[in-house]
Write a protein that holds these residues in place. Sequence first.
Motif, PDB file in Angstrom:
ATOM      1  N   MET A 133       0.933  -1.191   0.026  1.00 46.97           N
ATOM      2  CA  MET A 133       0.024  -0.103   0.044  1.00 46.97           C
ATOM      3  C   MET A 133       0.793   1.260   0.036  1.00 46.97           C
ATOM      4  O   MET A 133       1.803   1.204   0.757  1.00 46.97           O
ATOM      5  CB  MET A 133      -0.913   0.161   1.076  1.00 46.97           C
ATOM      6  CG  MET A 133      -1.765   1.272   1.212  1.00 46.97           C
ATOM      7  SD  MET A 133      -2.850   1.048   2.618  1.00 46.97           S
ATOM      8  CE  MET A 133      -1.729   0.933   4.076  1.00 46.97           C
ATOM      9  N   ALA A 134       0.804   2.157  -1.050  1.00 45.36           N
ATOM     10  CA  ALA A 134       1.671   3.285  -1.189  1.00 45.36           C
ATOM     11  C   ALA A 134       1.355   4.409   0.112  1.00 45.36           C
ATOM     12  O   ALA A 134       0.180   4.559   0.345  1.00 45.36           O
ATOM     13  CB  ALA A 134       1.524   3.818  -2.699  1.00 45.36           C
ATOM     14  N   ASN A 135       2.077   5.098   0.497  1.00 45.72           N
ATOM     15  CA  ASN A 135       1.994   6.389   1.341  1.00 45.72           C
ATOM     16  C   ASN A 135       1.178   7.415   0.344  1.00 45.72           C
ATOM     17  O   ASN A 135       1.508   7.508  -0.451  1.00 45.72           O
ATOM     18  CB  ASN A 135       3.158   6.688   1.866  1.00 45.72           C
ATOM     19  CG  ASN A 135       4.041   5.610   2.795  1.00 45.72           C
ATOM     20  OD1 ASN A 135       3.211   5.144   3.612  1.00 45.72           O
ATOM     21  ND2 ASN A 135       5.131   5.674   2.850  1.00 45.72           N
ATOM     22  N   ASN A 164      12.584   7.526  -1.045  1.00 42.42           N
ATOM     23  CA  ASN A 164      12.446   6.205  -1.040  1.00 42.42           C
ATOM     24  C   ASN A 164      13.605   5.583  -0.504  1.00 42.42           C
ATOM     25  O   ASN A 164      14.583   5.438  -1.223  1.00 42.42           O
ATOM     26  CB  ASN A 164      11.794   5.686  -2.387  1.00 42.42           C
ATOM     27  CG  ASN A 164      11.437   4.220  -1.919  1.00 42.42           C
ATOM     28  OD1 ASN A 164      10.925   3.825  -1.168  1.00 42.42           O
ATOM     29  ND2 ASN A 164      11.850   3.450  -3.187  1.00 42.42           N
ATOM     30  N   ASN A 215      12.077  -0.210   0.624  1.00 43.01           N
ATOM     31  CA  ASN A 215      10.957   0.620  -0.103  1.00 43.01           C
ATOM     32  C   ASN A 215      10.136   1.214   0.914  1.00 43.01           C
ATOM     33  O   ASN A 215       9.024   1.000   1.264  1.00 43.01           O
ATOM     34  CB  ASN A 215      10.011  -0.135  -1.225  1.00 43.01           C
ATOM     35  CG  ASN A 215      10.764  -0.347  -2.549  1.00 43.01           C
ATOM     36  OD1 ASN A 215      11.372   0.536  -3.061  1.00 43.01           O
ATOM     37  ND2 ASN A 215      10.330  -1.433  -3.147  1.00 43.01           N
ATOM     38  N   PHE A 216      10.683   2.040   1.916  1.00 41.90           N
ATOM     39  CA  PHE A 216      10.042   3.009   2.891  1.00 41.90           C
ATOM     40  C   PHE A 216      10.482   4.307   2.696  1.00 41.90           C
ATOM     41  O   PHE A 216      11.492   4.768   2.142  1.00 41.90           O
ATOM     42  CB  PHE A 216      10.468   2.487   4.232  1.00 41.90           C
ATOM     43  CG  PHE A 216      11.776   2.545   4.711  1.00 41.90           C
ATOM     44  CD1 PHE A 216      12.062   3.469   5.516  1.00 41.90           C
ATOM     45  CD2 PHE A 216      12.495   1.574   4.684  1.00 41.90           C
ATOM     46  CE1 PHE A 216      13.382   3.640   5.984  1.00 41.90           C
ATOM     47  CE2 PHE A 216      13.773   1.609   5.241  1.00 41.90           C
ATOM     48  CZ  PHE A 216      14.187   2.589   5.819  1.00 41.90           C
ATOM     49  N   SER A 217       9.660   5.266   3.342  1.00 39.56           N
ATOM     50  CA  SER A 217       9.705   6.704   3.124  1.00 39.56           C
ATOM     51  C   SER A 217      10.267   7.408   4.045  1.00 39.56           C
ATOM     52  O   SER A 217      10.977   8.547   3.896  1.00 39.56           O
ATOM     53  CB  SER A 217       8.237   7.042   2.819  1.00 39.56           C
ATOM     54  OG  SER A 217       7.683   7.140   3.889  1.00 39.56           O
ATOM     55  N   THR A 274       9.185   3.504  11.506  1.00 42.47           N
ATOM     56  CA  THR A 274       9.448   2.043  10.771  1.00 42.47           C
ATOM     57  C   THR A 274      10.417   1.422  11.538  1.00 42.47           C
ATOM     58  O   THR A 274      11.393   1.566  12.228  1.00 42.47           O
ATOM     59  CB  THR A 274      10.449   2.630   9.561  1.00 42.47           C
ATOM     60  OG1 THR A 274       9.852   3.618   8.895  1.00 42.47           O
ATOM     61  CG2 THR A 274      10.946   1.477   8.622  1.00 42.47           C
ATOM     62  N   ALA A 319       0.957   1.033   8.502  1.00 44.96           N
ATOM     63  CA  ALA A 319       0.549   1.865   7.147  1.00 44.96           C
ATOM     64  C   ALA A 319       1.130   0.880   5.971  1.00 44.96           C
ATOM     65  O   ALA A 319       0.407   0.610   5.142  1.00 44.96           O
ATOM     66  CB  ALA A 319       1.289   2.985   7.355  1.00 44.96           C
ATOM     67  N   THR A 320       2.324   0.130   6.051  1.00 44.88           N
ATOM     68  CA  THR A 320       2.791  -0.635   5.016  1.00 44.88           C
ATOM     69  C   THR A 320       3.722  -1.651   5.607  1.00 44.88           C
ATOM     70  O   THR A 320       4.261  -1.316   6.707  1.00 44.88           O
ATOM     71  CB  THR A 320       3.560  -0.011   4.066  1.00 44.88           C
ATOM     72  OG1 THR A 320       4.914   0.480   4.397  1.00 44.88           O
ATOM     73  CG2 THR A 320       2.981   1.225   3.194  1.00 44.88           C
ATOM     74  N   SER A 372       6.191  -5.017   4.025  1.00 43.30           N
ATOM     75  CA  SER A 372       7.050  -5.828   2.829  1.00 43.30           C
ATOM     76  C   SER A 372       7.767  -6.598   3.624  1.00 43.30           C
ATOM     77  O   SER A 372       8.560  -6.383   4.620  1.00 43.30           O
ATOM     78  CB  SER A 372       7.486  -4.767   1.832  1.00 43.30           C
ATOM     79  OG  SER A 372       8.534  -4.149   2.578  1.00 43.30           O
ATOM     80  N   GLU A 380       6.041  -0.191   8.315  1.00 43.31           N
ATOM     81  CA  GLU A 380       5.740   1.340   8.569  1.00 43.31           C
ATOM     82  C   GLU A 380       4.489   1.463   9.348  1.00 43.31           C
ATOM     83  O   GLU A 380       3.559   1.112   8.926  1.00 43.31           O
ATOM     84  CB  GLU A 380       5.808   2.307   7.206  1.00 43.31           C
ATOM     85  CG  GLU A 380       7.067   2.025   6.403  1.00 43.31           C
ATOM     86  CD  GLU A 380       7.229   3.132   5.270  1.00 43.31           C
ATOM     87  OE1 GLU A 380       7.470   4.358   5.434  1.00 43.31           O
ATOM     88  OE2 GLU A 380       6.425   2.747   4.117  1.00 43.31           O
TER      89      GLU A 380
END
Length: 225
Positions: A1-3, A133, A143-145, A150, A177-178, A180, A195
């Motif tokens: 799921m994208a931020n 990213n 792949n985290f912002s 996190t 939130a996400t 992976s 995240e």
Amino acid sequence: MANKSSVFDMIGPVMIGPSSSHTAGVVRIARASIRVLGGIPDEAEVVFYNSFARTYEGHGSDRAIIGGLLDFKTDDSQIKEALTIAKERGFKYKFKSIGNSSIHHPNTIKLNLKKREKEIQVVGESLGGGVINIAEIDGFVANFSAQNHTLIIKADDVSGAIAFISSVIAQEKANIATMSVSRKGKNDLACHVIEMDSGVNAITLEYLKSLPWIKELIYIPDIDL
């Protein structure tokens, strides 16, 4: 799921110029990376790719990455003098540039960092407006912002690991939130990147660290906190 992006992402951060992609984003990549490492490094190799490789000196990305590795925030005026400050502090670094890499985002930086006996490799991408990213950590897809809290967990690839970690976090009422999971091969070490909208208590982190199948746990709060 994208931020989801916020209006602040579109406007861009409070920062030292000239460019949000080439300075603010670069600072954030560095600050996220030193949290993966566990502190300011003793040595750093910085590889600039594509657009960054051609413009990192003129656009100040060299000062921004070193400033970030020294943990200066995006609006810290010391960024302008980061190379001089690094020299004064005995911080060893070197730059490399690769101008034409089709497998990398146009604004990509690879950091090889060393602090005492620990060494890590982080690949980060500056996406514009100061948004980043963190694409890879030590060869694992990440792949985290770094805009959320996190958790990075390296663990044996055991059955039920994802559900178990999720259930522990749920006890904290921390909304995921996400999430992976990346692994290098079947039954090999797996890297979980989670995240969350809110933080996790220290006692929960220590519990997860104590599990024999969890080999490393890194917790990164929002890097702008």
